[in-house]
Motif scaffolding. Structure first.
Motif, PDB file in Angstrom:
ATOM      1  N   LYS A   1      36.518 -16.793  10.183  1.00 58.81           N
ATOM      2  CA  LYS A   1      36.373 -17.402  11.500  1.00 58.81           C
ATOM      3  C   LYS A   1      36.392 -16.331  12.578  1.00 58.81           C
ATOM      4  N   TRP A   2      35.527 -16.477  13.573  1.00 59.01           N
ATOM      5  CA  TRP A   2      35.453 -15.517  14.667  1.00 59.01           C
ATOM      6  C   TRP A   2      36.731 -15.545  15.492  1.00 59.01           C
ATOM      7  N   ASN A   3      37.056 -14.379  16.064  1.00 57.67           N
ATOM      8  CA  ASN A   3      38.303 -14.220  16.821  1.00 57.67           C
ATOM      9  C   ASN A   3      38.003 -13.760  18.248  1.00 57.67           C
TER      10      ASN A   3
ATOM     11  N   ASP B   1      30.278  -8.613  22.069  1.00 54.04           N
ATOM     12  CA  ASP B   1      29.629  -9.834  21.566  1.00 54.04           C
ATOM     13  C   ASP B   1      29.880 -11.048  22.465  1.00 54.04           C
TER      14      ASP B   1
ATOM     15  N   LYS C   1      38.434  -7.415   7.373  1.00 50.54           N
ATOM     16  CA  LYS C   1      38.865  -6.801   8.621  1.00 50.54           C
ATOM     17  C   LYS C   1      39.375  -5.379   8.374  1.00 50.54           C
TER      18      LYS C   1
ATOM     19  N   TYR D   1      28.135  -4.447   9.022  1.00 57.61           N
ATOM     20  CA  TYR D   1      29.382  -5.160   9.263  1.00 57.61           C
ATOM     21  C   TYR D   1      29.934  -5.608   7.917  1.00 57.61           C
TER      22      TYR D   1
ATOM     23  N   THR E   1      28.785 -22.157  19.797  1.00 59.64           N
ATOM     24  CA  THR E   1      27.699 -21.416  19.161  1.00 59.64           C
ATOM     25  C   THR E   1      27.033 -22.294  18.111  1.00 59.64           C
TER      26      THR E   1
ATOM     27  N   PRO F   1      33.237 -19.668  19.470  1.00 51.90           N
ATOM     28  CA  PRO F   1      32.667 -20.234  18.230  1.00 51.90           C
ATOM     29  C   PRO F   1      32.314 -21.709  18.363  1.00 51.90           C
TER      30      PRO F   1
ATOM     31  N   CYS G   1      35.603 -10.771  20.055  1.00 52.20           N
ATOM     32  CA  CYS G   1      34.356 -11.196  20.689  1.00 52.20           C
ATOM     33  C   CYS G   1      34.670 -12.005  21.935  1.00 52.20           C
TER      34      CYS G   1
ATOM     35  N   ASP H   1      31.247  -7.725  14.259  1.00 49.40           N
ATOM     36  CA  ASP H   1      31.685  -8.684  13.242  1.00 49.40           C
ATOM     37  C   ASP H   1      32.504  -9.834  13.822  1.00 49.40           C
ATOM     38  N   HIS H   2      32.866  -9.744  15.123  1.00 52.93           N
ATOM     39  CA  HIS H   2      33.576 -10.822  15.835  1.00 52.93           C
ATOM     40  C   HIS H   2      34.991 -11.061  15.294  1.00 52.93           C
ATOM     41  N   LEU H   3      35.564 -10.084  14.622  1.00 50.44           N
ATOM     42  CA  LEU H   3      36.868 -10.253  13.992  1.00 50.44           C
ATOM     43  C   LEU H   3      37.949  -9.477  14.744  1.00 50.44           C
TER      44      LEU H   3
END
Length: 292
Positions: A255-257, A59, A196, A192, A243, A240, A236, A216-218
């Protein structure tokens, strides 16, 4: 009920928990699907497998990638002498072709493909081989052009790589997963989840392999319920903070990681982009020392 597998069939539950102390060994059927083998060697060539050490990313959503994280990835690849990069879906963003409502923050396709080509050029200065799983964002341009005539993944790749000095680029267009060292399944699945590891856990019980799941960007990694397989959310490469659509609308989604993984000697190492978990300078120095 959910924790005791009430949504699994008795047979799936039995397979997931039996021989939990056994070392996972993937049969050939788990590496190359039977229907692919039955179609013959000419079709099996389209099924991408990776052998040896690699970095696994997911991602990127160019042009919203995190530049400092790209720097860390390239520096670690040099320090650890890792030749292969796996891009687990959504290298491109393609907002210009999205069916969703556009806003003034959208990046034009001409600008996006320029950034993508520059970045691909840089990556091939670091890696000798790139394995690229095309996922839904990478294919948006195809959906947008379906009514205009013949347009497929080969056209996307041709646009992306035009003018780029390539090493070995191995796209996975028919399958949205690749197998690494016969035991790791790196996948961009159809679904997704907000929780997690819940999806990797379920997939490991279906496919009986170690799982790295993108989309899922996690960030999370551990063991599936049987204790036999290592499972991970693939984090990812997108930033963030850069974006637009997650900045202009509130959400309860986690929150994306940002971050990525390394598979070296068939063992998984996580590099989440968080100072409490990763010291980048130490990671680079460790790589240089271990490979000296």
């Amino acid at each position: 009920r959910r924790s005791h597998g009430a949504f699994m069939t008795p047979e799936a539950r039995r397979r997931a928990y039996e021989k939990r102390d056994a070392t996972p060994v993937a049969p050939r059927e788990a590496v190359v699907p039977s229907f692919v083998r039955e179609l013959g060697p000419q079709d099996e060539a389209y099924f991408v497998t990776v052998t040896g050490d690699c970095f696994v990313t997911s991602d990127w959503h160019i042009p919203h990638q995190k530049p400092s994280l790209v720097d860390h990835l390239c520096e670690l690849a040099v320090a650890w002498k890792i030749p292969t990069l796996v891009i687990n879906g959504d290298f491109l963003n393609e907002d210009a072709f999205s069916k969703w409502r556009h806003h003034r923050f959208n990046v034009p396709w001409k600008e996006e493909k320029g950034v993508a080509r520059d970045l691909l050029t840089r990556l091939f200065q670091t890696f000798t081989e790139i394995v690229y799983i095309l996922d839904n964002h990478d294919r948006r341009i195809i959906a947008a052009n379906e009514k205009g005539g013949e347009f497929d993944e080969s056209d996307v790749l041709a646009i992306l790589t035009s003018g780029v000095k390539l090493g070995t680029l191995r796209p996975s267009v028919d399958y949205r997963y690749v197998i690494v060292n016969e035991t790791w399944r790196v996948t961009s699945p159809k679904e997704y989840r907000r929780t997690k590891l819940s999806l990797p856990n379920r997939l490991a019980q279906v496919y009986h392999q170690h799982l790295i799941v993108g989309g899922d960007h996690l960030f999370g990694y551990g063991f599936d319920d049987s204790g036999r397989y290592v499972i991970a959310n693939s984090m990812c490469m997108v930033d963030p903070a850069r974006t637009p659509y997650i900045q202009v609308q509130d959400t309860t989604f986690p929150k994306w990681n940002p971050g990525f993984y390394m598979i070296r000697q068939n063992r998984l190492t996580a590099y989440p982009d968080h100072p409490a978990l990763t010291d980048w300078n130490e990671a680079i120095e460790t790589g240089r020392r271990m490979t000296a």
